[in-house]
Design a protein around this motif. Structure first.
Motif, short mmCIF file in Angstrom:
data_model
loop_
_atom_site.label_atom_id
_atom_site.label_comp_id
_atom_site.label_asym_id
_atom_site.label_seq_id
_atom_site.Cartn_x
_atom_site.Cartn_y
_atom_site.Cartn_z
N TYR A 1 55.90 39.49 65.23
CA TYR A 1 54.66 39.53 66.00
C TYR A 1 54.37 40.97 66.40
CZ TYR A 1 55.57 34.57 66.29
OH TYR A 1 55.83 33.27 65.96
N THR A 2 53.16 41.41 66.12
CA THR A 2 52.72 42.72 66.56
C THR A 2 52.07 42.54 67.92
OG1 THR A 2 52.39 43.46 64.30
CG2 THR A 2 51.22 44.68 66.02
N LEU A 3 52.55 43.30 68.88
CA LEU A 3 52.04 43.17 70.25
C LEU A 3 50.83 44.08 70.43
CD1 LEU A 3 55.45 43.14 72.10
CD2 LEU A 3 54.08 41.20 71.35
N PRO A 4 49.71 43.51 70.87
CA PRO A 4 48.49 44.29 70.94
C PRO A 4 48.52 45.43 71.98
CG PRO A 4 48.17 42.11 71.88
CD PRO A 4 49.53 42.13 71.26
N HIS A 5 49.30 45.30 73.03
CA HIS A 5 49.27 46.29 74.11
C HIS A 5 50.54 47.14 74.18
CE1 HIS A 5 45.62 44.38 75.40
NE2 HIS A 5 46.23 43.22 75.48
N PHE A 6 51.43 46.98 73.22
CA PHE A 6 52.68 47.72 73.24
C PHE A 6 52.85 48.46 71.91
CE2 PHE A 6 53.30 44.06 76.04
CZ PHE A 6 53.74 44.69 77.20
N HIS A 7 53.83 49.32 71.87
CA HIS A 7 54.08 50.10 70.65
C HIS A 7 55.34 49.62 69.95
CE1 HIS A 7 50.83 52.79 71.59
NE2 HIS A 7 51.30 52.90 72.82
N PHE A 8 55.55 48.31 69.97
CA PHE A 8 56.69 47.74 69.26
C PHE A 8 56.34 46.31 68.85
CE2 PHE A 8 57.47 47.21 73.83
CZ PHE A 8 57.71 45.85 73.95
N ASP A 9 57.08 45.82 67.87
CA ASP A 9 56.92 44.44 67.39
C ASP A 9 57.99 43.57 68.03
OD1 ASP A 9 54.85 45.21 65.68
OD2 ASP A 9 56.21 45.51 63.98
N VAL A 10 57.83 42.26 67.85
CA VAL A 10 58.86 41.30 68.24
C VAL A 10 59.31 40.57 66.99
CG1 VAL A 10 59.38 39.20 69.55
CG2 VAL A 10 57.93 40.95 70.56
N HIS A 11 60.62 40.54 66.77
CA HIS A 11 61.22 39.73 65.70
C HIS A 11 61.83 38.52 66.37
CE1 HIS A 11 61.18 42.43 62.14
NE2 HIS A 11 60.99 43.33 63.07
N HIS A 12 61.30 37.34 66.04
CA HIS A 12 61.85 36.08 66.54
C HIS A 12 62.63 35.48 65.37
CE1 HIS A 12 60.96 31.74 68.12
NE2 HIS A 12 62.23 32.08 68.27
N MET A 13 63.95 35.52 65.48
CA MET A 13 64.81 35.13 64.36
C MET A 13 65.58 33.85 64.71
SD MET A 13 66.17 38.93 63.38
CE MET A 13 66.26 38.68 61.61
N ASP A 14 65.84 33.05 63.68
CA ASP A 14 66.57 31.80 63.85
C ASP A 14 67.67 31.75 62.79
OD1 ASP A 14 67.43 29.07 63.66
OD2 ASP A 14 65.57 28.45 64.62
N PHE A 15 68.92 31.73 63.25
CA PHE A 15 70.06 31.77 62.33
C PHE A 15 70.67 30.38 62.08
CE2 PHE A 15 71.20 36.45 63.51
CZ PHE A 15 70.05 36.87 62.85
N TYR A 16 69.98 29.31 62.47
CA TYR A 16 70.54 27.96 62.34
C TYR A 16 70.94 27.64 60.91
CZ TYR A 16 70.98 22.90 62.52
OH TYR A 16 71.44 21.61 62.40
N ARG A 17 70.13 28.00 59.96
CA ARG A 17 70.39 27.64 58.56
C ARG A 17 71.32 28.60 57.85
NH1 ARG A 17 66.10 26.31 54.93
NH2 ARG A 17 65.64 28.49 55.00
N LEU A 18 71.79 29.64 58.54
CA LEU A 18 72.69 30.60 57.92
C LEU A 18 74.13 30.16 58.08
CD1 LEU A 18 71.01 33.95 59.01
CD2 LEU A 18 70.59 32.58 56.96
N ALA A 19 74.96 30.54 57.12
CA ALA A 19 76.37 30.13 57.12
C ALA A 19 77.25 31.06 57.95
CB ALA A 19 76.90 30.07 55.69
N GLY A 20 76.77 32.24 58.26
CA GLY A 20 77.57 33.16 59.06
C GLY A 20 78.16 34.31 58.29
N GLY A 21 77.76 34.49 57.03
CA GLY A 21 78.27 35.61 56.25
C GLY A 21 77.45 36.88 56.48
N LEU A 22 78.12 37.99 56.56
CA LEU A 22 77.43 39.25 56.83
C LEU A 22 76.40 39.60 55.77
CD1 LEU A 22 80.33 41.43 58.26
CD2 LEU A 22 78.51 40.24 59.49
#
Length: 148
Positions: free
Chosen positions: A68-89
């Motif tokens: 998400y690009t924030l309209p009033h800030f100079h940074f984005d937000v990454h909303h991540m979900d690791f539920y489906r990942l197995a845990g490997g680097l």
């Protein structure tokens, strides 16, 4: 590391999201842990909304990383979900997680416990536990500082 333990209903979870958003700076990190249905996505959405994102905020379970690009800030937000990942680097490498962490983006990770090493990273580490009363959640917030 400081720690706070509170009991919240859904309205309280929304308010907590606003409080967290108000304390975030570029490069802020939030690592969420809890069982299915505990409220991780509810809290993540509350933070994202409080930062100014409107419209639908879907769970990133299948896309893994919603940006998400924030309209009033100079940074984005990454909303991540690791539920489906197995845990490997290699999975984190594939997602570009190291590069994301090196950026000024705010990063919110659901199911952070899939990668135990994330527990040592600086940021807010939030565990949400279901209680006997299905309308309430116990929320444990630990703030880990860099170098600790």
């Amino acid at each position: 590391m400081t720690q706070e333990r509170i009991i919240l209903d859904e309205q309280g979870m929304q308010a907590l999201g606003g409080r967290i958003a108000g304390s975030l700076e570029p490069g802020g990190r939030i690592y969420l842990v809890g069982d299915l249905g505990s409220g991780k996505t509810t809290l993540a959405r509350a933070v994202i909304r409080a930062l100014g994102v409107s419209g639908a905020i879907p769970s990133p379970s299948f896309i893994l990383d919603a940006v998400y690009t924030l309209p009033h800030f100079h940074f984005d937000v990454h909303h991540m979900d690791f539920y489906r990942l197995a845990g490997g680097l290699e999975e984190l490498t594939m997602l570009g997680f190291d590069e994301i962490l090196e950026s000024s983006a705010v990063v919110i990770v659901e199911w952070a416990d899939r990668f135990p090493d994330l527990g040592r990273l600086p940021g807010l580490h939030i565990t949400i536990n279901c209680l006997e009363d299905p309308s309430l959640r116990e929320v444990v917030i630990a703030r880990r500082m860099a170098g600790v």
